[in-house]
Structures are given as structure tokens and as C-alpha cells.
Write an enzyme that holds these catalytic residues in place. Structure first.
Site, PDB file in Angstrom:
ATOM      1  N   GLY A  20      42.305  -8.922 -15.314  1.00  0.00           N
ATOM      2  CA  GLY A  20      41.159  -8.016 -15.437  1.00  0.00           C
ATOM      3  C   GLY A  20      40.458  -7.793 -14.105  1.00  0.00           C
ATOM      4  CB  ILE A  78      65.204   6.032 -18.984  1.00  0.00           C
ATOM      5  CG1 ILE A  78      64.249   7.162 -18.586  1.00  0.00           C
ATOM      6  CG2 ILE A  78      65.273   5.876 -20.500  1.00  0.00           C
ATOM      7  CD1 ILE A  78      64.548   8.496 -19.241  1.00  0.00           C
ATOM      8  CE1 TYR A 115      50.955  -9.578 -26.239  1.00  0.00           C
ATOM      9  CE2 TYR A 115      52.320  -7.711 -26.839  1.00  0.00           C
ATOM     10  CZ  TYR A 115      51.071  -8.273 -26.676  1.00  0.00           C
ATOM     11  OH  TYR A 115      49.953  -7.535 -26.945  1.00  0.00           O
ATOM     12  CG  PHE A 125      39.954  -7.450 -26.023  1.00  0.00           C
ATOM     13  CD1 PHE A 125      40.634  -6.453 -26.691  1.00  0.00           C
ATOM     14  CD2 PHE A 125      38.583  -7.532 -26.167  1.00  0.00           C
ATOM     15  CE1 PHE A 125      39.968  -5.549 -27.492  1.00  0.00           C
ATOM     16  CE2 PHE A 125      37.892  -6.643 -26.972  1.00  0.00           C
ATOM     17  CZ  PHE A 125      38.582  -5.649 -27.639  1.00  0.00           C
ATOM     18  CG  LEU A 137      37.785 -11.723 -13.100  1.00  0.00           C
ATOM     19  CD1 LEU A 137      37.006 -11.649 -11.796  1.00  0.00           C
ATOM     20  CD2 LEU A 137      37.676 -10.407 -13.859  1.00  0.00           C
TER      21      LEU A 137
END
Ligand code: UFG
Length: 331
Positions: free
Chosen positions: A36, A207, A141, A73, A33
Site C-alpha cells: 500500500g 497473452i 491465494y 483488506f 505499506l
């Protein structure tokens, strides 16, 4: 099937859990968590709070249930954050996977579906990216995910662990029943951020860069609906359980939209003006990522249903308007 979903309380994992339980599989979700939400784990899946690095807990779970398949995941997944704190990414992502694979091997559970990313490709000169395109990650990542893919592949060679690696492009949208959706704190992803303007939570969008070598100078991404992505996972599981070879698939829509085009589409959908400011490039951002999804369509028979941007925006809009505080305040 008995299925362990590690990281199943997150945005993407929770959508796969829902499809798995809708298909009558018995699902146990392990999630710490950190990002999540327990509320995102839809019944009848069982939720257990814990860390994938906790091998004692994993052993307890594996000794109680004989899992047929494991879905992975549980990972930190922000490009921006990984540029600032690479060790967090290598520690959590890579060591979490190693702990899981060790315990899977101990209990002879040999099937894994792994959540990877288009970020493994980095800046490529190939306009349409196939699974054979060279992987040169541009941020920690993507590098951590590439390392995790390699670890799984060596475990395949050494211990006969069978895998499907799914390299997701930009996942967006929400489940059509409106029960689960995207809820990140802080939110960094483009589509939910753009929606925050018409939702009255933000005044403008920045942007990140307008001088890229793309159609309008802004970055280009391939957006795939989270429901279609979930379907790809179930097909990947069936494929492996039918005895097919371990492999890697891209999962994308094969269409590239610029950041500016996303903003214009949300303006058109919501009929509201979205003010834009131009900022500098965000470190670690590749200029363009567009998938070839030929392989997954041919081999798994994957047929995405929600390929237009409007259906992605529509489902995300419904989720955000019906859950203005995300999962907060929910039972
Ligand atoms: N962007 C902006 N302004 C914002 C937010 C995003 O210009 O306020 C731009 C980004 O620079 C990027 C594009 O919009 O070029 C999409 O950004 P996201 O943060 O939504 O997504 P990323 O492409 O950075 O990364 C996402 C996932 C990764 C995954 C990758 C795969 O977060 O986990 O897609 O393509 F690896």
C-alpha cells in the site's frame, strides 16, 4: 460510525476509505505499506503504519476507539506469486485474520466486512458463477481466502461475529476525482499492464495462453469498476448494521471479456496499436470467471454505475496519465 480499515492503503481499500470518509464516517486505517501507499489514504482518515498480525498494536487501537465495524483488506493477492510461495499466503493472509478476529472478540467488536475473491471458485463448469457455485480454488491465494471465509463463518457460529463476505471479480479503474488509483510494484494486473504500452512503458503484451476453452482461446474475466465495488462495501455495512443476516455476495459486472478483447478495447480507446505475443498459460489461472451479481442487486440494492469497459479504461487512463510514477513523488 467509527470504522477500522485494515489494509486501507492498498488499491481497493483506499477507494473504500475515500467513500467512507465522503459519507462522514470516522476512519482509522491500519496498513503495513508492504504493497500500500500512505498517500492513498485520503484525509480526514487517520493512517497508522502497522501489521495486522501485531496483536499488541491492535489492542491499543481497539482500546482507544470503540469501533462499530471492521473492514479487512490486508492480504497478499497475486495469483502468480501464491503459486510460487504458498506459505507466504497462508501465513500472512490467514494468520493476520486470526489475530484481528481474536482482538475484535476481546473488545466485543462483532461486525466485519471481508474482502474475498472470485479466485475461491477456481475452474468451474458453470458459465455464470453464483454464491452457491462450488468453491474449488486453483491457486494458494484463492485457497487462503476460502480458508479465511470459513474462519469467519465459524467465528459467527461461536462468537456471533456478524459478517459480509464480498467475493470480488476483476477489479479495475480508478476514483473519478483522479486522486487515488492503482499502483502496484510490480504490476501484474491485465488492464494497467495493457495501458503501459500506450503510456510508453512497455513494448508489447504477452497473452498467457491462447488454447483455453473460451470464445477466442484466451482467458475470460469479469471486470468491475473499483468505485462500484466501494459502493457495495458501504451497502454491505448498512445491511449488517440494520441487523440483517451474515452472508456472502459476489461483486462483478456479470459480463465476461477475454484478454484479447481487453487489449482491443484499450487499442480503440487510446487509438494506439498494442503489439501482442502469445506465451504459455500462467499457472493457477482459471479459464473463465463471470459473476452472477443477482443476489447483491436484489438484497443490497447495489446498482453499479460504470458497467461498460470504456468507463473502467477511461478512469484508469486518467489516473495513470496524471500519475506516471504512481504515488511516488507525491506529498
Ligand atoms: N494476463 C495476460 N497477460 C498479462 C497479465 C494478465 O494474459 O500480462 C491474463 C491472465 O492470465 C488472466 C487475465 O489476464 O487470465 C487477468 O489477469 P489479472 O492478473 O489481471 O487478474 P487475475 O484474474 O489473475 O486475478 C485478479 C486478482 C485476484 C482476484 C481475481 C478474481 O489479481 O486477486 O482477479 O477474478 F482473485
Amino acid at each position: 460510525m467509527n470504522i477500522l480499515v485494515v489494509g486501507g492503503a492498498g488499491y481497493i481499500g483506499s477507494h473504500i476509505v475515500k467513500q467512507l470518509t465522503d459519507s462522514n464516517h470516522k476512519v482509522i486505517v491500519l496498513d503495513n505499506l508492504q504493497t500500500g501507499h500512505a498517500e492513498a489514504v485520503t484525509k480526514p482518515a487517520t493512517f497508522i503504519k502497522g501489521n495486522v498480525k501485531d496483536k499488541a498494536l491492535l489492542r491499543e487501537l481497539f482500546s482507544k476507539t470503540s469501533f462499530d465495524v471492521v473492514f479487512h483488506f490486508a492480504a497478499n493477492s497475486s495469483v502468480e506469486e501464491s503459486m510460487e510461495d504458498p506459505l507466504l499466503y497462508f501465513d500472512n493472509n490467514v494468520s493476520g485474520l486470526i489475530a484481528l478476529l481474536e482482538v475484535m472478540n476481546e473488545f466485543a467488536v462483532k461486525t466485519i466486512i471481508f474482502s474475498s475473491t472470485a479466485a475461491v471458485y477456481g475452474d468451474t463448469s458453470e458459465e455464470i458463477i453464483t454464491e452457491d457455485t462450488e468453491t474449488t480454488p486453483k491457486n494458494p491465494y484463492g485457497e487462503s481466502k476460502r480458508m479465511m471465509e470459513k474462519i469467519i463463518q465459524w467465528c459467527h457460529t461461536a462468537y456471533d461475529i456478524k459478517y459480509v463476505v464480498l467475493r470480488y471479480f476483476n477489479v479495475a479503474g480508478a476514483d473519478l476525482a483522479g486522486v487515488i488509483g492503482e499502483d502496484h510494484h510490480p504490476e501484474t494486473h491485465l488492464i494497467p499492464i495493457v495501458l503501459e504500452v500506450p503510456l510508453g512503458k512497455r513494448n508489447f503484451i504477452t497473452i498467457f495462453g491462447d488454447d483455453y476453452d473460451t470464445k477466442d482461446g484466451t482467458t475470460v474475466r469479469d471486470y468491475v469498476h473499483v468505485v462500484d465495488l466501494a459502493t457495495a462495501h458501504l451497502l454491505a455495512m448498512d445491511y449488517l448494521l440494520a441487523g440483517n443476516d451474515s452472508t456472502i455476495f459476489n461483486v462483478g459486472s456479470s459480463t465476461g471479456f477475454s484478454t484479447l478483447e481487453i487489449i482491443q478495447s484499450v487499442e480503440k480507446y487510446t487509438q494506439q496499436k498494442i503489439p501482442v505475443k502469445y506465451g504459455s498459460r500462467r499457472e493457477g489461472d482459471p479459464h473463465s470467471l463471470i459473476a452472477s451479481s443477482k443476489k447483491i442487486k436484489e438484497v443490497l440494492g447495489w446498482e453499479p454505475l460504470y458497467t461498460d469497459l470504456d468507463s473502467i479504461i477511461d478512469s484508469a487512463w486518467k489516473w495513470h496519465t496524471s500519475h506516471p510514477n504512481g504515488y511516488k513523488n507525491e506529498q
